[in-house]
Design a protein around this motif. Sequence first.
Motif, PDB file in Angstrom:
ATOM      1  N   UNK A 108       1.276  -1.169  -0.186  1.00  0.00           N
ATOM      2  CA  UNK A 108       0.316  -0.371   0.104  1.00  0.00           C
ATOM      3  C   UNK A 108       0.897   0.924  -0.063  1.00  0.00           C
ATOM      4  N   UNK A 109       0.826   2.483  -0.864  1.00  0.00           N
ATOM      5  CA  UNK A 109       0.952   3.998  -0.743  1.00  0.00           C
ATOM      6  C   UNK A 109      -0.105   5.114  -0.818  1.00  0.00           C
ATOM      7  N   UNK A 110       0.205   5.386   0.318  1.00  0.00           N
ATOM      8  CA  UNK A 110      -0.545   6.866   0.319  1.00  0.00           C
ATOM      9  C   UNK A 110       0.349   8.332   0.252  1.00  0.00           C
ATOM     10  N   UNK A 111      -0.782   8.922  -0.933  1.00  0.00           N
ATOM     11  CA  UNK A 111      -0.200   9.795  -1.751  1.00  0.00           C
ATOM     12  C   UNK A 111      -0.743  10.827  -0.895  1.00  0.00           C
ATOM     13  N   UNK A 112      -0.271  12.326  -0.884  1.00  0.00           N
ATOM     14  CA  UNK A 112      -1.258  13.873  -0.826  1.00  0.00           C
ATOM     15  C   UNK A 112      -1.696  14.278  -2.471  1.00  0.00           C
ATOM     16  N   UNK A 113      -2.106  14.084  -2.597  1.00  0.00           N
ATOM     17  CA  UNK A 113      -2.421  14.948  -3.675  1.00  0.00           C
ATOM     18  C   UNK A 113      -3.202  16.453  -3.492  1.00  0.00           C
ATOM     19  N   UNK A 114      -3.496  16.703  -2.166  1.00  0.00           N
ATOM     20  CA  UNK A 114      -3.686  18.282  -2.057  1.00  0.00           C
ATOM     21  C   UNK A 114      -3.499  18.511  -0.330  1.00  0.00           C
ATOM     22  N   UNK A 115      -3.405  19.725  -0.291  1.00  0.00           N
ATOM     23  CA  UNK A 115      -4.275  20.213   0.970  1.00  0.00           C
ATOM     24  C   UNK A 115      -5.172  20.519   1.511  1.00  0.00           C
ATOM     25  N   UNK A 116      -5.670  20.609   3.121  1.00  0.00           N
ATOM     26  CA  UNK A 116      -6.063  21.106   3.412  1.00  0.00           C
ATOM     27  C   UNK A 116      -6.488  22.838   3.205  1.00  0.00           C
ATOM     28  N   UNK A 117      -6.980  23.098   3.032  1.00  0.00           N
ATOM     29  CA  UNK A 117      -6.846  25.211   2.752  1.00  0.00           C
ATOM     30  C   UNK A 117      -7.636  25.868   3.162  1.00  0.00           C
ATOM     31  N   UNK A 118      -8.034  26.133   4.597  1.00  0.00           N
ATOM     32  CA  UNK A 118      -9.259  27.477   5.398  1.00  0.00           C
ATOM     33  C   UNK A 118      -9.920  28.417   4.535  1.00  0.00           C
TER      34      UNK A 118
END
Length: 176
Positions: free
Chosen positions: A41-51
């Motif tokens: 398994x791999x987990x990739x962040x595609x976008x950050x949380x921006x408020x």
Amino acid sequence: MTNRLFAAAAALAVVAFAAPALAQSSVSTTGQGSITVIRPLTVTKNADLKLGTVVRPTTGSGTVAVSAAGVRSVTGGVVGLSSGDTPQAAQFTVDGEGGQSVSVTVPATFTMANGSDTLTVTTNNNLSGSAAAQTLSNAGGAAGSLSFKVGGTVPVASNAPTGVYTGTFTVSAAYN
């Protein structure tokens, strides 16, 4: 001579009856082993949380929320500005063996800091059903994936110190 014949016949009878017992005292069969090897398994962040950029309320407190769909809302006198970062949900992709069941872990909260000042974000996500029972796309023998988004809600008080608050959170996945 008769005694010798009788003794020989008796010995032959003992051997004849003992032979089948010896043949059954040792039996065997074979077993088989197997293993199935699958992709890690791999987990990739595609976008950050921006408020985004907000103005704190003049009195009391309010909230800033970004849904898992990426829509920002504000309450309690908080004003959302269109300048600065465009509000968006974080996006992640889990890749692995198609058709496999995985458990995804998203923290319920995380802290953002500006120096020694902190704000606590309560997360939400768009995983369907239980996060502990997700299924990767495709079938076994092919690559599979699962994409999902994470939003968050943060309270902002009228006395919240101004500045840029940042923080990190860890998303993980494991095969079930």
